[in-house]
Design a protein around this motif. Structure first.
Motif, mmCIF file in Angstrom:
data_model
loop_
_atom_site.group_PDB
_atom_site.id
_atom_site.type_symbol
_atom_site.label_atom_id
_atom_site.label_comp_id
_atom_site.label_asym_id
_atom_site.label_seq_id
_atom_site.Cartn_x
_atom_site.Cartn_y
_atom_site.Cartn_z
ATOM 1 N N SER A 49 31.081 21.833 -3.781
ATOM 2 C CA SER A 49 32.109 22.840 -4.072
ATOM 3 C C SER A 49 33.531 22.285 -4.050
ATOM 4 O O SER A 49 34.433 22.900 -3.483
ATOM 5 C CB SER A 49 31.990 24.026 -3.108
ATOM 6 O OG SER A 49 30.727 24.620 -3.212
ATOM 7 N N THR A 50 33.746 21.147 -4.698
ATOM 8 C CA THR A 50 35.102 20.605 -4.772
ATOM 9 C C THR A 50 36.006 21.469 -5.651
ATOM 10 O O THR A 50 37.222 21.499 -5.443
ATOM 11 C CB THR A 50 35.077 19.170 -5.327
ATOM 12 O OG1 THR A 50 34.302 19.148 -6.536
ATOM 13 C CG2 THR A 50 34.472 18.203 -4.325
ATOM 14 N N SER A 51 35.429 22.166 -6.630
ATOM 15 C CA SER A 51 36.257 23.034 -7.470
ATOM 16 C C SER A 51 36.823 24.191 -6.652
ATOM 17 O O SER A 51 37.966 24.617 -6.868
ATOM 18 C CB SER A 51 35.456 23.568 -8.655
ATOM 19 O OG SER A 51 34.330 24.305 -8.219
ATOM 20 N N MET A 52 36.042 24.703 -5.699
ATOM 21 C CA MET A 52 36.527 25.787 -4.858
ATOM 22 C C MET A 52 37.592 25.287 -3.867
ATOM 23 O O MET A 52 38.553 25.991 -3.570
ATOM 24 C CB MET A 52 35.361 26.434 -4.099
ATOM 25 C CG MET A 52 34.313 27.072 -4.999
ATOM 26 S SD MET A 52 34.941 28.451 -6.019
ATOM 27 C CE MET A 52 35.435 27.593 -7.533
ATOM 28 N N ALA A 53 37.433 24.056 -3.390
ATOM 29 C CA ALA A 53 38.481 23.454 -2.557
ATOM 30 C C ALA A 53 39.754 23.273 -3.369
ATOM 31 O O ALA A 53 40.870 23.436 -2.852
ATOM 32 C CB ALA A 53 38.004 22.113 -1.997
ATOM 33 N N SER A 54 39.608 22.964 -4.671
ATOM 34 C CA SER A 54 40.771 22.801 -5.545
ATOM 35 C C SER A 54 41.511 24.125 -5.719
ATOM 36 O O SER A 54 42.745 24.143 -5.803
ATOM 37 C CB SER A 54 40.328 22.270 -6.908
ATOM 38 O OG SER A 54 39.723 21.007 -6.792
ATOM 39 N N VAL A 55 40.783 25.225 -5.791
ATOM 40 C CA VAL A 55 41.414 26.538 -5.892
ATOM 41 C C VAL A 55 42.253 26.822 -4.644
ATOM 42 O O VAL A 55 43.409 27.255 -4.738
ATOM 43 C CB VAL A 55 40.352 27.642 -6.089
ATOM 44 C CG1 VAL A 55 40.980 29.032 -5.955
ATOM 45 C CG2 VAL A 55 39.678 27.492 -7.439
ATOM 46 N N CYS A 56 41.683 26.547 -3.486
ATOM 47 C CA CYS A 56 42.389 26.831 -2.230
ATOM 48 C C CYS A 56 43.602 25.923 -2.059
ATOM 49 O O CYS A 56 44.714 26.392 -1.769
ATOM 50 C CB CYS A 56 41.431 26.661 -1.049
ATOM 51 S SG CYS A 56 40.006 27.773 -1.091
ATOM 52 N N ALA A 57 43.407 24.613 -2.238
ATOM 53 C CA ALA A 57 44.513 23.671 -2.085
ATOM 54 C C ALA A 57 45.554 23.893 -3.177
ATOM 55 O O ALA A 57 46.765 23.776 -2.927
ATOM 56 C CB ALA A 57 43.992 22.237 -2.118
ATOM 57 N N GLY A 58 45.104 24.198 -4.411
ATOM 58 C CA GLY A 58 46.044 24.448 -5.493
ATOM 59 C C GLY A 58 46.925 25.653 -5.222
ATOM 60 O O GLY A 58 48.138 25.625 -5.465
ATOM 61 N N THR A 59 46.337 26.725 -4.708
ATOM 62 C CA THR A 59 47.109 27.916 -4.351
ATOM 63 C C THR A 59 48.167 27.582 -3.308
ATOM 64 O O THR A 59 49.342 27.969 -3.438
ATOM 65 C CB THR A 59 46.169 29.008 -3.812
ATOM 66 O OG1 THR A 59 45.274 29.420 -4.848
ATOM 67 C CG2 THR A 59 46.955 30.210 -3.305
ATOM 68 N N MET A 60 47.767 26.846 -2.268
ATOM 69 C CA MET A 60 48.714 26.520 -1.201
ATOM 70 C C MET A 60 49.817 25.582 -1.693
ATOM 71 O O MET A 60 50.974 25.698 -1.278
ATOM 72 C CB MET A 60 47.973 25.902 -0.023
ATOM 73 C CG MET A 60 47.030 26.863 0.677
ATOM 74 S SD MET A 60 46.435 26.227 2.269
ATOM 75 C CE MET A 60 45.603 24.738 1.738
ATOM 76 N N SER A 61 49.478 24.656 -2.592
ATOM 77 C CA SER A 61 50.509 23.737 -3.101
ATOM 78 C C SER A 61 51.543 24.497 -3.933
ATOM 79 O O SER A 61 52.740 24.161 -3.907
ATOM 80 C CB SER A 61 49.869 22.622 -3.925
ATOM 81 O OG SER A 61 49.364 23.094 -5.157
#
Length: 714
Positions: free
Chosen positions: A438-450
């Protein structure tokens, strides 16, 4: 020539599927039409398995032809080039519902090709590609389980619309692509504008009803012109080798696959595999590496599934609905990066970098089908080999990376502020640091925070989570029991039956993607997974909000922006002949200027001083000179009667020699020279618009003000 066709009356425009007219040497070929959009879809499968083949080599290609839209391709060669992002995403969307429909162990080289032959700008060809690929397989002699149908569902003014046109999609709250059989779902993909889960489930049910119609029509087509199915052999684990595998690893495999960490699991599993290989090759020297791999994979999968179904035991020791440990952190990089954030879920970690730029940096795309032709929010996903502790190719993005980036991008896009509120082009780069599911879901979370760290005023934070599935089936391949798993790791994705990703805010769904290894699941299982994902997403959002809950102050290195408005019919004055005026403003201030057709002027600068100066110069250009006001400008020329100063950009005024200073001035150059910056007062404008300026009057006003101030302080 025997031509047969069926018409599927679903959605805004009926879908017609025709076979027997084109590409008759392919194993299966159909022409699919909706409105004036037409695609040709073909399928060909080899009659022999390549030596050493160890997997099902299904390739799906989709190509858009410029001629389909009555256009010439761009570029020097005037030919269609490498696949665009849209073409790659359509390939993936066509591939995923087809793959589970072929029997396990079918290793014959198989290729599906979709060619866009006509594009009317309203009816998207991606849905036609999926339906055409299924129909081509159905009428061919390939072993294809059953027809697959696909529809797009929109939601406009609270009503669901099947296969909306591109014009309708602009007003839709939902963009759902649904593929399934007559009574089961296989694949979903798309985005939504914070759609509540119950409405999302209602959309899935509407889609399933319409997909059934398309599947039944494909069955009608097969009944009248379908080919007799060919003979084929399946490559499966050999029973005599399985016995040896169980003898060596049967009572030890569970201990190996349930080691605490991914690295430890790989070491233990690898050592056990070596033992199985040695035993098999000792007793059956003719056994290949692939034979050994099939045996060992079968044993691992069996142990994994028994442990889940009978013991509720997962590889990393978690409960079935338990999240991995979460870590969220912002500003992990120096402020030269406009916004940065790291999000980790167990051994999966994404580092995201957000960058802001002027609107002219938005991405423009060739558009033959009438859909999106530009983007101002972009998310790129990068998966380096070190993230899985491996070596490998490093460079351009593969189809998987493009697909994962697109999923994360469309999941965050609904909460990105509009151009009027936040006139920036925005890019997020997701760098995967560690990968175990689930790296794409981690990207959603980190992308939102960035983005929040960069100061982007998102409507609400978005989080994503995955849900897996393990099933037991009877001899008719019907599901008899199942378990859903929250936040699956890599091995659970590999040995399980489903990877369902769902993203959203506290208010509703924004993005989703479903991949199955099974030829469909009942909609009720997916509905259950949606509720499981919502509960998990709520917990993830809490952790993200602890790290950053609101937009931060923008980085000092991010471009500053000011917006002003000028009359649309005077845009030419700002630009100037050959761009003279705008280039001069940009050169003096160091700012970038972007002008919209309606007269809106966006000014971007790295530093506040440059922004202020550019705004002043633009504003001054469209000011009118008023009598009695003070103006500061350069002396542009001198004459015997006085000096001309630039009062406003492009507007000069005469300072008569008698108005240059107190007392008599013999020569203009005794007081001012060309290039001097002076402050003068407008003392008149004649009936021909000629402006009269006075330095002497400005000096008198200054002295009077000083005297008045001195009198007040006394």
């Amino acid at each position: 020539m025997s031509i047969h066709s069926v018409e599927c009356n679903v959605g805004t425009n009926p879908i017609t599927i025709e076979t027997g007219k084109m590409a008759r040497l392919a194993d299966g070929a159909v022409v699919v039409r909706s409105g004036d959009t037409v695609v040709l879809v073909t399928v060909v499968s080899a009659t022999k398995v390549k030596e050493g083949q160890t997997f099902f080599p299904l390739s799906v290609e989709y190509k858009e032809k410029a001629a389909a839209a009555g256009m010439f391709p761009g570029g020097y060669f005037k030919r269609e080039g490498r696949p665009t992002e849209k073409e790659i995403l359509t390939c993936r969307m066509t591939d995923r519902p087809l793959r589970p429909m072929f029997p396990k162990g079918y290793f014959y080289d198989t290729q599906v090709i979709t060619l866009l032959l006509s594009a009317d700008g309203e009816n998207e060809p991606d849905i036609l590609s999926i339906n055409g690929a299924s129909a081509a397989c159905v009428v061919s002699d390939l072993p294809f389980a059953e027809p697959v149908g696909a529809v797009r569902v929109g939601r406009i003014d609270g009503q669901f619309v099947i296969n909306p046109t591109n014009s309708q999609r602009e007003h839709s709250q939902l963009d759902l692509v649904f593929a399934g059989t007559k009574d089961q779902v296989i694949m979903i993909e798309g985005s939504a504008n914070e759609l509540p889960e119950e409405d999302f489930i209602a959309a899935l049910r509407v889609a399933q009803e319409n997909v059934k119609v398309i599947c039944e029509k494909q069955e009608e087509l097969r009944a009248v012109c379908g080919k007799e199915k060919r003979a084929y052999e399946l490559c499966l684990a050999k029973p005599e080798l399985l016995e040896i595998g169980y003898e060596i690893a049967g009572d030890r495999i569970e201990e190996a696959i349930y080691a605490p960490s991914k690295v430890e699991r790989q070491k233990k599993v690898g050592a056990l595999r070596d033992e199985v290989e040695a035993a098999i090759k000792e007793r059956h020297p003719e056994a290949t590496d692939f034979d050994v791999e099939q045996v060992f994979e079968y044993i691992q999968k069996k142990a994994f599934r028994i442990s889940i179904m009978e013991k509720d035991k997962r590889a990393d020791g978690r409960a079935l609905k338990q999240l991995r440990p979460l870590t969220a952190e912002v500003n992990v990089l120096p402020p030269v990066v406009h916004g940065s954030a790291m999000f980790a879920r167990g051994e999966t970690m994404s580092l995201c970098l957000a960058t802001l730029a002027p609107m002219e940096e938005r991405q423009y795309m060739d558009n033959y089908t009438g859909s999106v032709n530009e983007k101002r929010f972009i998310l790129h996903y990068n998966f380096p080999p070190f993230s899985v502790g491996d070596t490998g190719r490093f460079g351009g993005q593969n189809r998987r990376e493009i697909g994962h980036g697109a999923l994360a991008e469309r999941s965050i896009a609904p909460v990105v502020p509009g151009e009027q509120e936040f006139p920036y082009a925005i890019r997020v780069s997701s760098e995967i640091m560690e990968s175990n599911g689930s790296t794409s879901m981690a990207s959603v979370c980190a992308g939102t925070m960035s983005l929040l760290a960069a100061g982007v005023p998102l409507k609400r934070p978005v989080a994503g989570i995955s849900v897996g599935l393990v099933t037991e089936q009877n001899d008719q391949h019907e599901i008899t029991s199942y378990k859903t798993l929250l936040d699956i790791i890599g091995s659970e994705d590999f040995y399980g039956d489903m990877d369902f990703k769902l993203c959203g805010t506290s208010e509703g769904v924004t993005g989703y993607q479903l991949d199955l290894k099974l030829p469909g699941i009942p909609l009720s299982i997916l509905e259950e997974a949606i509720h499981v994902a919502k509960a998990g997403r709520t917990d993830v959002l809490k952790v993200m909000n602890e790290a950053i809950a609101a937009p931060a102050q923008m980085s000092p290195n991010a471009p500053r922006i000011e917006t002003t408005k000028i009359p649309a019919d005077r845009i030419g004055e700002l630009i100037g002949p050959g761009g003279k005026n705008i280039k001069a403003i940009q050169a003096e201030s160091g700012a970038d200027i972007n002008i919209e057709e309606d007269g809106t002027v966006h000014i971007y600068a790295a530093k506040q001083e440059g922004l202020d100066r550019a705004l002043e110069l633009v504003t001054r250009m469209f000011k009118t000179i008023e009598i009695g006001e003070l103006y500061t400008g350069k002396i542009v020329s001198t004459t015997t009667v006085g000096a001309f100063m630039e009062v406003l950009p492009g507007k000069d005024g005469l300072i008569h020699i008698s108005e240059l200073a107190e007392g008599r001035t013999a020569k203009t150059e005794d007081v001012v020279s060309v290039g001097d910056v002076v402050t003068a007062k407008c003392i008149g404008i004649d009936d021909k618009g000629r402006v009269k300026m006075s330095i002497r009057a400005a000096l008198r006003d200054a002295k009077a003000a000083e005297a008045e101030a001195a009198g007040i302080t006394e």
